[in-house]
Design an enzyme around this catalytic site. Sequence first.
Site, PDB file in Angstrom:
ATOM      1  N   GLU A 110       0.842  -1.214   0.000  1.00 46.50           N
ATOM      2  CA  GLU A 110       0.000   0.000   0.000  1.00 46.50           C
ATOM      3  C   GLU A 110       0.872   1.256   0.000  1.00 46.50           C
ATOM      4  O   GLU A 110       1.883   1.319   0.699  1.00 46.50           O
ATOM      5  CB  GLU A 110      -0.873  -0.005   1.257  1.00 46.50           C
ATOM      6  CG  GLU A 110      -1.779   1.212   1.335  1.00 46.50           C
ATOM      7  CD  GLU A 110      -3.026   0.932   2.158  1.00 46.50           C
ATOM      8  OE1 GLU A 110      -3.681  -0.106   1.910  1.00 46.50           O
ATOM      9  OE2 GLU A 110      -3.327   1.738   3.035  1.00 46.50           O
ATOM     10  N   THR A 165      -3.981   4.855  -1.436  1.00 43.71           N
ATOM     11  CA  THR A 165      -5.028   5.377  -0.561  1.00 43.71           C
ATOM     12  C   THR A 165      -5.640   6.658  -1.122  1.00 43.71           C
ATOM     13  O   THR A 165      -5.104   7.274  -2.047  1.00 43.71           O
ATOM     14  CB  THR A 165      -4.500   5.657   0.868  1.00 43.71           C
ATOM     15  OG1 THR A 165      -3.524   6.678   0.776  1.00 43.71           O
ATOM     16  CG2 THR A 165      -3.913   4.415   1.489  1.00 43.71           C
ATOM     17  N   ALA A 195      -8.019  12.776   2.498  1.00 43.03           N
ATOM     18  CA  ALA A 195      -9.187  13.610   2.774  1.00 43.03           C
ATOM     19  C   ALA A 195      -8.989  15.035   2.268  1.00 43.03           C
ATOM     20  O   ALA A 195      -9.935  15.806   2.186  1.00 43.03           O
ATOM     21  CB  ALA A 195      -9.452  13.630   4.273  1.00 43.03           C
ATOM     22  N   HIS A 242      -8.101   3.390  -4.004  1.00 51.33           N
ATOM     23  CA  HIS A 242      -9.098   3.567  -2.951  1.00 51.33           C
ATOM     24  C   HIS A 242     -10.000   4.736  -3.355  1.00 51.33           C
ATOM     25  O   HIS A 242      -9.558   5.684  -3.998  1.00 51.33           O
ATOM     26  CB  HIS A 242      -8.432   3.912  -1.616  1.00 51.33           C
ATOM     27  CG  HIS A 242      -7.589   2.807  -1.044  1.00 51.33           C
ATOM     28  ND1 HIS A 242      -7.285   2.733   0.292  1.00 51.33           N
ATOM     29  CD2 HIS A 242      -6.997   1.736  -1.618  1.00 51.33           C
ATOM     30  CE1 HIS A 242      -6.535   1.658   0.523  1.00 51.33           C
ATOM     31  NE2 HIS A 242      -6.340   1.042  -0.634  1.00 51.33           N
ATOM     32  N   ARG A 244     -16.177   4.124   2.859  1.00 56.36           N
ATOM     33  CA  ARG A 244     -16.979   5.269   3.287  1.00 56.36           C
ATOM     34  C   ARG A 244     -16.083   6.468   3.570  1.00 56.36           C
ATOM     35  O   ARG A 244     -16.384   7.595   3.217  1.00 56.36           O
ATOM     36  CB  ARG A 244     -17.751   4.913   4.564  1.00 56.36           C
ATOM     37  CG  ARG A 244     -18.691   6.023   4.999  1.00 56.36           C
ATOM     38  CD  ARG A 244     -19.159   5.824   6.421  1.00 56.36           C
ATOM     39  NE  ARG A 244     -18.079   6.010   7.376  1.00 56.36           N
ATOM     40  CZ  ARG A 244     -18.221   5.916   8.684  1.00 56.36           C
ATOM     41  NH1 ARG A 244     -19.410   5.621   9.196  1.00 56.36           N
ATOM     42  NH2 ARG A 244     -17.206   6.106   9.503  1.00 56.36           N
ATOM     43  N   GLY A 245     -14.947   6.223   4.227  1.00 54.82           N
ATOM     44  CA  GLY A 245     -14.130   7.332   4.727  1.00 54.82           C
ATOM     45  C   GLY A 245     -14.591   7.677   6.120  1.00 54.82           C
ATOM     46  O   GLY A 245     -15.631   7.204   6.584  1.00 54.82           O
ATOM     47  N   HIS A 248     -15.583  -2.632  13.609  1.00 56.78           N
ATOM     48  CA  HIS A 248     -15.383  -1.210  13.308  1.00 56.78           C
ATOM     49  C   HIS A 248     -15.675  -0.402  14.580  1.00 56.78           C
ATOM     50  O   HIS A 248     -16.642  -0.693  15.286  1.00 56.78           O
ATOM     51  CB  HIS A 248     -16.317  -0.790  12.164  1.00 56.78           C
ATOM     52  CG  HIS A 248     -16.090   0.614  11.725  1.00 56.78           C
ATOM     53  ND1 HIS A 248     -16.817   1.667  12.228  1.00 56.78           N
ATOM     54  CD2 HIS A 248     -15.196   1.153  10.873  1.00 56.78           C
ATOM     55  CE1 HIS A 248     -16.386   2.794  11.670  1.00 56.78           C
ATOM     56  NE2 HIS A 248     -15.400   2.511  10.838  1.00 56.78           N
ATOM     57  N   GLN A 278      -8.608  -4.484   8.218  1.00 52.84           N
ATOM     58  CA  GLN A 278      -7.858  -3.540   9.040  1.00 52.84           C
ATOM     59  C   GLN A 278      -6.663  -4.304   9.607  1.00 52.84           C
ATOM     60  O   GLN A 278      -6.715  -5.532   9.734  1.00 52.84           O
ATOM     61  CB  GLN A 278      -8.802  -3.073  10.164  1.00 52.84           C
ATOM     62  CG  GLN A 278      -8.208  -2.147  11.194  1.00 52.84           C
ATOM     63  CD  GLN A 278      -7.806  -0.828  10.588  1.00 52.84           C
ATOM     64  OE1 GLN A 278      -6.804  -0.766   9.871  1.00 52.84           O
ATOM     65  NE2 GLN A 278      -8.559   0.214  10.860  1.00 52.84           N
ATOM     66  N   GLN A 282       3.949   5.582  18.081  1.00 52.60           N
ATOM     67  CA  GLN A 282       2.832   6.029  17.249  1.00 52.60           C
ATOM     68  C   GLN A 282       1.777   4.924  17.127  1.00 52.60           C
ATOM     69  O   GLN A 282       0.585   5.175  17.223  1.00 52.60           O
ATOM     70  CB  GLN A 282       3.396   6.394  15.877  1.00 52.60           C
ATOM     71  CG  GLN A 282       2.424   7.093  14.961  1.00 52.60           C
ATOM     72  CD  GLN A 282       3.089   7.348  13.610  1.00 52.60           C
ATOM     73  OE1 GLN A 282       3.781   6.478  13.074  1.00 52.60           O
ATOM     74  NE2 GLN A 282       2.893   8.526  13.081  1.00 52.60           N
TER      75      GLN A 282
HETATM   76  P1  FAD Z   1     -18.713   1.168   6.064  1.00 46.06           P
HETATM   77  O1  FAD Z   1     -18.647  -0.153   5.425  1.00 46.06           O
HETATM   78  O2  FAD Z   1     -19.762   2.123   5.592  1.00 46.06           O
HETATM   79  O3  FAD Z   1     -18.873   0.923   7.637  1.00 46.06           O
HETATM   80  C1  FAD Z   1     -18.740   2.021   8.560  1.00 46.06           C
HETATM   81  C2  FAD Z   1     -19.598   1.768   9.804  1.00 46.06           C
HETATM   82  O4  FAD Z   1     -20.992   1.832   9.455  1.00 46.06           O
HETATM   83  C3  FAD Z   1     -19.396   0.396  10.439  1.00 46.06           C
HETATM   84  O5  FAD Z   1     -19.518   0.568  11.834  1.00 46.06           O
HETATM   85  C4  FAD Z   1     -20.553  -0.447   9.891  1.00 46.06           C
HETATM   86  O6  FAD Z   1     -20.918  -1.483  10.786  1.00 46.06           O
HETATM   87  C5  FAD Z   1     -21.657   0.601   9.775  1.00 46.06           C
HETATM   88  N1  FAD Z   1     -22.590   0.371   8.648  1.00 46.06           N
HETATM   89  C6  FAD Z   1     -22.295  -0.083   7.416  1.00 46.06           C
HETATM   90  N2  FAD Z   1     -23.388  -0.103   6.644  1.00 46.06           N
HETATM   91  C7  FAD Z   1     -24.408   0.350   7.418  1.00 46.06           C
HETATM   92  C8  FAD Z   1     -25.797   0.571   7.200  1.00 46.06           C
HETATM   93  N3  FAD Z   1     -26.362   0.300   6.010  1.00 46.06           N
HETATM   94  N4  FAD Z   1     -26.544   1.082   8.229  1.00 46.06           N
HETATM   95  C9  FAD Z   1     -25.984   1.356   9.431  1.00 46.06           C
HETATM   96  N5  FAD Z   1     -24.667   1.146   9.709  1.00 46.06           N
HETATM   97  C10 FAD Z   1     -23.906   0.667   8.706  1.00 46.06           C
HETATM   98  N6  FAD Z   1      -9.963   5.881   4.787  1.00 46.06           N
HETATM   99  C11 FAD Z   1      -9.669   6.883   3.905  1.00 46.06           C
HETATM  100  O7  FAD Z   1     -10.085   8.044   4.122  1.00 46.06           O
HETATM  101  N7  FAD Z   1      -8.910   6.643   2.784  1.00 46.06           N
HETATM  102  C12 FAD Z   1      -8.452   5.400   2.487  1.00 46.06           C
HETATM  103  O8  FAD Z   1      -7.763   5.218   1.462  1.00 46.06           O
HETATM  104  C13 FAD Z   1      -8.751   4.324   3.382  1.00 46.06           C
HETATM  105  N8  FAD Z   1      -8.327   3.052   3.132  1.00 46.06           N
HETATM  106  C14 FAD Z   1      -8.699   2.024   3.969  1.00 46.06           C
HETATM  107  C15 FAD Z   1      -8.319   0.703   3.646  1.00 46.06           C
HETATM  108  C16 FAD Z   1      -8.660  -0.360   4.505  1.00 46.06           C
HETATM  109  C17 FAD Z   1      -8.261  -1.783   4.130  1.00 46.06           C
HETATM  110  C18 FAD Z   1      -9.367  -0.091   5.715  1.00 46.06           C
HETATM  111  C19 FAD Z   1      -9.704  -1.211   6.655  1.00 46.06           C
HETATM  112  C20 FAD Z   1      -9.760   1.210   6.023  1.00 46.06           C
HETATM  113  C21 FAD Z   1      -9.450   2.275   5.156  1.00 46.06           C
HETATM  114  N9  FAD Z   1      -9.838   3.593   5.420  1.00 46.06           N
HETATM  115  C22 FAD Z   1      -9.531   4.610   4.546  1.00 46.06           C
HETATM  116  C23 FAD Z   1     -10.569   3.914   6.671  1.00 46.06           C
HETATM  117  C24 FAD Z   1     -12.104   3.853   6.463  1.00 46.06           C
HETATM  118  O9  FAD Z   1     -12.516   4.886   5.609  1.00 46.06           O
HETATM  119  C25 FAD Z   1     -12.734   4.020   7.866  1.00 46.06           C
HETATM  120  O10 FAD Z   1     -12.447   2.900   8.656  1.00 46.06           O
HETATM  121  C26 FAD Z   1     -14.207   4.344   7.902  1.00 46.06           C
HETATM  122  O11 FAD Z   1     -14.531   4.740   9.240  1.00 46.06           O
HETATM  123  C27 FAD Z   1     -15.148   3.197   7.522  1.00 46.06           C
HETATM  124  O12 FAD Z   1     -15.072   2.895   6.203  1.00 46.06           O
HETATM  125  P2  FAD Z   1     -15.827   1.590   5.603  1.00 46.06           P
HETATM  126  O13 FAD Z   1     -15.652   1.651   4.146  1.00 46.06           O
HETATM  127  O14 FAD Z   1     -15.428   0.384   6.334  1.00 46.06           O
HETATM  128  O15 FAD Z   1     -17.351   1.981   5.986  1.00 46.06           O
END
Ligand code: FAD
Length: 289
Positions: free
Chosen positions: A17, A48, A51, A76, A106-107, A145, A172, A208
């Site tokens: 990454e 990645t 923001a 991403h 989602r971010g 999460h 993660q 960190q």
């Molecule tokens: P989601 O899948 O939407 O989940 C987020 C939360 O919402 C979870 O608690 C889930 O249980 C809940 N949820 C999901 N769907 C629903 C629904 N329909 N109704 C109610 N609750 C729901 N961040 C960046 O800004 N840039 C990056 O490049 C980046 N890369 C990443 C790569 C990896 C492998 C990982 C693990 C994380 C990365 N992140 C990145 C961080 C990520 O954006 C955050 O962890 C964010 O808080 C959640 O993103 P997600 O896509 O998992 O969200």
Amino acid sequence: MKIKEILAAGRPSVSFEVFPPKKDAPFAPVKEAIERLAKQRPAFMSVTYGASGNAQANTTAIASHVQSCGVTALAHLTCISATREGIAKEAAALRDAGIENVLCLRGDAPKDAAPSGDFLHAVDLVRALAGSGFCLGGACYPECHPECEHIEDDIRRLREKVEAGLDFVTTQMFFDNNIFYRYLSKLRDRGVTVPVIAGIMPVANGRQIARICRLSGTYLPSRFKAIVDRFGDSPRAMLDAGVAYATEQIVDLFANGVNAVHVYTMNRPEVAERIMANLRGIVGGGEAQ
Ligand code: FAD
């Protein structure tokens, strides 16, 4: 190449990454890091999505550079606060750049305001991109999460996200493989059948990581804490110990039948080179140092 095809080969593979330069920062150091990383012949390299402003343009440009080095790129893409029109534009830019793989995220939700825009969760982005020809990945969390109260709810949401059109998921970071094995078995029991790529973070800065883990709820085994306590103040010693710990985790994953490992290399080719040197007999490829 589509990542689902790489994963279907069923052989041990390691991906890396990188993160793009921040707004107004030079591209050259990131490009040089990618050129060195590419020599290790990773299965793919993910880029990645930041923001800050220019985030998408920089992710697309860097993903394009990854591909010009002969490595498949995974771009991403985050959707929080985005509009449908904006996402359609980003998808078009990625397609024009020849990128075939997108990690749908989602971010992080804004801290002080309710999320605005057309997308509330990553599943909405998956639905928007499903059927558009991209190979789609998503994120998952072996230790739940942080915004979700119960792992079963988080897995139910993950299953919805997968059913919306994901081809694979990446975890993660975790520092205790048993947590990953238990999670994987739960996913399979709950009907999540896509490939799960195990995310491994080689730790070079012990202090960190302790802070990051506190925020993200990632468990630090006592064996790892001892390493940070003993070597955390010496960057060279911490790097040696961090590479050794990550290598051990990866070997254990491969030995237990996991085929896909994603290393959070974070633009540090020296870390990737040392890990790959330890794995050459298992995954092949790479360049002798
Ligand atoms: P989601 O899948 O939407 O989940 C987020 C939360 O919402 C979870 O608690 C889930 O249980 C809940 N949820 C999901 N769907 C629903 C629904 N329909 N109704 C109610 N609750 C729901 N961040 C960046 O800004 N840039 C990056 O490049 C980046 N890369 C990443 C790569 C990896 C492998 C990982 C693990 C994380 C990365 N992140 C990145 C961080 C990520 O954006 C955050 O962890 C964010 O808080 C959640 O993103 P997600 O896509 O998992 O969200």
